[in-house]
Design a protein around this motif. Structure first.
Motif, PDB file in Angstrom:
ATOM      1  N   ILE A  32       0.611  -1.207  -0.270  1.00 18.86           N
ATOM      2  CA  ILE A  32       0.070  -0.064  -0.107  1.00 18.86           C
ATOM      3  C   ILE A  32       1.137   1.136   0.039  1.00 18.86           C
ATOM      4  N   ARG A  33       1.917   1.334   0.806  1.00 17.14           N
ATOM      5  CA  ARG A  33       2.759   2.241   0.852  1.00 17.14           C
ATOM      6  C   ARG A  33       3.589   2.645  -0.519  1.00 17.14           C
ATOM      7  N   LEU A  34       3.920   1.512  -0.975  1.00 19.58           N
ATOM      8  CA  LEU A  34       4.468   1.685  -2.753  1.00 19.58           C
ATOM      9  C   LEU A  34       3.557   2.159  -3.544  1.00 19.58           C
ATOM     10  N   LEU A  35       2.374   1.810  -3.486  1.00 17.82           N
ATOM     11  CA  LEU A  35       1.322   2.472  -4.411  1.00 17.82           C
ATOM     12  C   LEU A  35       1.166   3.803  -4.062  1.00 17.82           C
ATOM     13  N   PHE A  36       1.007   4.217  -2.907  1.00 19.32           N
ATOM     14  CA  PHE A  36       0.794   5.668  -2.353  1.00 19.32           C
ATOM     15  C   PHE A  36       2.232   6.266  -3.039  1.00 19.32           C
ATOM     16  N   LEU A  37       3.413   5.862  -2.712  1.00 14.41           N
ATOM     17  CA  LEU A  37       4.617   6.695  -3.522  1.00 14.41           C
ATOM     18  C   LEU A  37       4.249   6.769  -4.817  1.00 14.41           C
ATOM     19  N   LEU A  38       3.885   5.775  -5.634  1.00 15.47           N
ATOM     20  CA  LEU A  38       3.975   5.886  -7.043  1.00 15.47           C
ATOM     21  C   LEU A  38       2.791   6.720  -7.482  1.00 15.47           C
ATOM     22  N   SER A  39       1.772   6.950  -6.817  1.00 14.84           N
ATOM     23  CA  SER A  39       0.637   7.697  -6.940  1.00 14.84           C
ATOM     24  C   SER A  39       1.350   9.183  -7.103  1.00 14.84           C
ATOM     25  N   TYR A  50      -4.654  11.708   1.753  1.00 18.24           N
ATOM     26  CA  TYR A  50      -4.054  10.927   2.916  1.00 18.24           C
ATOM     27  C   TYR A  50      -4.284  11.644   4.139  1.00 18.24           C
ATOM     28  N   LEU A  51      -4.218  12.969   4.233  1.00 19.65           N
ATOM     29  CA  LEU A  51      -4.404  14.022   5.562  1.00 19.65           C
ATOM     30  C   LEU A  51      -6.122  13.770   5.899  1.00 19.65           C
ATOM     31  N   VAL A  52      -6.932  13.740   4.867  1.00 20.77           N
ATOM     32  CA  VAL A  52      -8.294  13.379   5.167  1.00 20.77           C
ATOM     33  C   VAL A  52      -8.534  12.083   5.930  1.00 20.77           C
ATOM     34  N   LEU A  53      -7.839  11.201   5.371  1.00 21.63           N
ATOM     35  CA  LEU A  53      -8.119   9.805   5.983  1.00 21.63           C
ATOM     36  C   LEU A  53      -7.261  10.049   7.592  1.00 21.63           C
ATOM     37  N   TRP A  54      -6.099  10.411   7.523  1.00 20.19           N
ATOM     38  CA  TRP A  54      -5.574  10.671   8.816  1.00 20.19           C
ATOM     39  C   TRP A  54      -6.488  11.192   9.916  1.00 20.19           C
ATOM     40  N   VAL A  55      -7.327  12.300   9.498  1.00 18.31           N
ATOM     41  CA  VAL A  55      -8.271  13.058  10.350  1.00 18.31           C
ATOM     42  C   VAL A  55      -9.444  11.955  10.586  1.00 18.31           C
ATOM     43  N   LEU A  56      -9.805  11.546   9.567  1.00 19.07           N
ATOM     44  CA  LEU A  56     -11.390  10.729   9.554  1.00 19.07           C
ATOM     45  C   LEU A  56     -11.052   9.143  10.352  1.00 19.07           C
TER      46      LEU A  56
END
Length: 68
Positions: A32-39, A50-56
């Motif tokens: 999942i981290r690799l997918l995020f970095l590639l995105s 990412y920030l919204v998910l961190w809060v929610l």
């Protein structure tokens, strides 16, 4: 896929968002981290998401305390 979407206490790197998504969907956190970095190479609002998910997303221990 009946697991709840929470940020785990173990296996975090920053906020635990990728680790929580990995647990929820049965994947490895590294994948999942690799997918995020590639995105991040693509234009878009990945950091905002990412920030919204961190809060929610609740912490795992807070979610466990409200279940009982």
């Amino acid at each position: 896929m009946s697991r709840k979407l929470v940020r785990p206490r173990q296996g975090r790197m920053l906020a635990g968002v990728c680790a929580g998504l990995a647990q929820r969907f049965g994947r490895s956190a590294g994948f999942i981290r690799l997918l995020f970095l590639l995105s991040l190479l693509l234009p878009g609002t990945q950091v905002v998401v990412y920030l919204v998910l961190w809060v929610l997303m609740p912490n795992e221990d807070r979610h466990a305390a409200t279940r009982y």
